[in-house]
Design a protein around this motif. Structure first.
Motif, short mmCIF file in Angstrom:
data_model
loop_
_atom_site.label_atom_id
_atom_site.label_comp_id
_atom_site.label_asym_id
_atom_site.label_seq_id
_atom_site.Cartn_x
_atom_site.Cartn_y
_atom_site.Cartn_z
N VAL A 217 0.84 -1.20 0.00
CA VAL A 217 0.00 0.00 0.00
C VAL A 217 0.88 1.25 0.00
N GLY A 218 0.56 2.18 -0.89
CA GLY A 218 1.33 3.42 -1.00
C GLY A 218 2.46 3.36 -2.00
N THR A 219 2.82 2.15 -2.45
CA THR A 219 3.84 2.00 -3.49
C THR A 219 3.24 2.35 -4.85
N THR A 220 3.97 3.07 -5.68
CA THR A 220 3.45 3.35 -7.02
C THR A 220 3.68 2.15 -7.92
N GLU A 221 2.91 2.10 -9.00
CA GLU A 221 3.09 1.02 -9.97
C GLU A 221 4.53 0.98 -10.47
N ALA A 222 5.08 2.14 -10.80
CA ALA A 222 6.44 2.19 -11.35
C ALA A 222 7.45 1.71 -10.32
N GLU A 223 7.26 2.07 -9.06
CA GLU A 223 8.18 1.62 -8.02
C GLU A 223 8.12 0.10 -7.85
N LEU A 224 6.92 -0.46 -7.91
CA LEU A 224 6.80 -1.91 -7.78
C LEU A 224 7.39 -2.62 -8.99
N ALA A 225 7.23 -2.05 -10.18
CA ALA A 225 7.84 -2.63 -11.37
C ALA A 225 9.35 -2.66 -11.25
N ASP A 226 9.93 -1.57 -10.74
CA ASP A 226 11.38 -1.53 -10.53
C ASP A 226 11.82 -2.59 -9.51
N GLU A 227 11.01 -2.76 -8.45
CA GLU A 227 11.34 -3.75 -7.43
C GLU A 227 11.28 -5.16 -7.99
N ILE A 228 10.29 -5.43 -8.82
CA ILE A 228 10.18 -6.75 -9.44
C ILE A 228 11.42 -7.03 -10.29
N GLU A 229 11.85 -6.05 -11.07
CA GLU A 229 13.02 -6.26 -11.92
C GLU A 229 14.29 -6.44 -11.09
N ARG A 230 14.38 -5.74 -9.95
CA ARG A 230 15.52 -5.93 -9.06
C ARG A 230 15.53 -7.35 -8.51
N HIS B 259 1.12 0.66 -19.13
CA HIS B 259 2.49 1.04 -18.77
C HIS B 259 2.48 1.50 -17.32
N SER B 260 3.27 0.85 -16.50
CA SER B 260 3.28 1.15 -15.07
C SER B 260 3.55 2.64 -14.85
N GLY B 261 2.71 3.26 -14.00
CA GLY B 261 2.80 4.70 -13.82
C GLY B 261 2.88 5.12 -12.37
N ASP B 262 2.37 6.33 -12.09
CA ASP B 262 2.51 6.94 -10.78
C ASP B 262 1.33 6.66 -9.85
N ARG B 263 0.35 5.87 -10.29
CA ARG B 263 -0.77 5.57 -9.40
C ARG B 263 -0.28 4.79 -8.20
#
Length: 398
Positions: A185-198, A226-230
């Motif tokens: 909760v509170g993580t943006t889509e783009a941040e979670l996408a980056d975490e998945i790739e890490r 496209h993963s965004g800022d939501r």
């Protein structure tokens, strides 16, 4: 002992004979990598592999690639080099003349009008195709997929081992993301996408196989969002589509094979505005189960699509299933076979493809569940085994 690439070149030559073609000409890309283990990005420089029906393969390349090409595990490969101050067409014309000479003595193939048939890479830049036509004006040209598609569509043991490893990596990442539950909760889509790739890299994956998709809430209704800022909210459905390349064990050659998995999860319990979510998720899961269960040698690709689509249509969501059920996976993330309506291609052992039905409700949410599968001698093997339900945190179920 011959290398895997020497076996593949020999198989290509047998297929050239079967389709009555004199030779195939390939450029940097998956076909050239499949036959030689050499991986390079396309460029304006002429780098062409010539595979004749009879005789040894020849590569014409800029001299800067000399060392790389001579280490390839293909003993019979002839390397013909040109420098930047040379005209590469002179070398290409000479190679074509040598290889097409076999047509004259009847040992190779020609078209109905007596012209030799040359198969060119399907994704060859137009400038190179035009150069080949200029260098061999008497030849008839067609597409190399006539021989390469049937070779690449059935994966060998080395390729399957790589695809299994890619699937295992995706499974581990899927489990780790699920375990975090409301921490998301509170993580943006783009941040979670980056975490998945890490995490994919941490678990042994290479580059992402494609742009990672994290689509939360109403964004999940867009299949290729496209993963965004939501920011992810409690109760959100989240579509997660990801995978990483892994290197196959191919001696001195290269071959990268991708993972590709989709799960749709919920942080906590589905929020009130997603009242249909659980029913939709179960419908997609049942559609995927029906499609996977239908996979076996001899059935058509279209029948697998129909098995998934029947379940979704019966539940009243037929118009919301807006894409094919799956696509082949190999050196490319999308390649034959395509699991699409009315496709009459019969499945064969060694074919690998995704099974990924989905329901997309515009303005509400989306659900997609995807696994890679391989056709076996008597059925099917899933290459992914992480939970397919929507629960996260301590409530994860299979």
């Amino acid at each position: 002992m011959r290398s895997p690439f020497e076996h593949r070149i020999a198989a290509c030559q047998r297929r050239l004979e079967r389709v009555d073609a004199a030779l195939a000409v390939l450029v940097p890309g998956p076909n050239l990598t499949y036959l030689t283990g050499f991986e390079e990005s396309p460029s304006e420089r002429h780098l062409l592999l010539f595979v004749p029906q009879i005789g040894d393969p020849v590569v014409v390349a800029p001299s800067m690639y000399d060392a790389q090409l001579r280490t390839l595990p293909i003993e019979t490969l002839a390397v013909r080099l040109w420098d930047d101050d040379d005209d590469p067409l002179e070398e290409i014309e000479a190679v074509l003349a040598e290889l097409l000479a076999t047509v004259d003595d009847g040992r190779s193939s020609s078209g109905d009008d007596g012209s030799p048939t040359v198969l060119v890479d399907d994704r060859m830049w137009a400038t190179f195709t035009q150069d080949l036509r200029e260098c061999a004006p008497a030849a008839t040209f067609d597409l190399a997929s006539r021989v390469l598609e049937q070779l690449r569509i059935r994966k060998d043991d080395v390729e399957l081992e790589a695809l299994r490893r890619a699937g295992t990596i995706a499974d581990r990442v899927s489990l780790e993301i699920r375990s975090r539950g409301t921490e998301l909760v509170g993580t943006t889509e783009a941040e979670l996408a980056d975490e998945i790739e890490r995490l994919l890299a941490e678990h042994g994956g290479g580059d992402p196989a494609f742009e990672t998709i994290v689509a939360s809430g109403p964004n999940g209704a867009r299949p290729h969002h496209h993963s965004g800022d939501r920011e992810i909210e409690r109760g959100d459905p989240i579509v997660l589509d990801f995978g990483a390349f892994v290197e196959a064990d191919l001696e001195d050659g290269t071959g990268r094979y991708p993972g590709d998995q989709t799960r749709t999860i919920v942080v906590g319990e589905p929020a009130a505005e997603y009242e249909r979510y659980e029913q939709v998720h179960e419908t997609v899961r049942e559609a995927q189960r029906a499609a996977v269960d239908a996979v076996e040698p001899g059935v058509t690709a279209g029948s697998i699509d129909r098995a998934a689509r029947d379940v979704i249509e019966e539940a009243g969501y037929g118009d919301a299933f807006v894409h094919r059920t799956g696509h082949g996976v190999g050196l490319e993330v999308h390649e034959p076979p395509y699991i699409v309506a009315d496709d009459e291609r019969e499945l064969e052992p060694g074919m690998v493809f995704s099974v990924e039905p989905g329901i997309y409700l515009e303005g509400e949410f989306g659900v997609r569940i995807e696994d890679l599968v391989v056709v076996t001698e008597d059925g099917v093997e899933r290459l992914n085994d992480s939970p397919r339900g929507w629960e996260t945190g301590d409530d994860v179920r299979s």
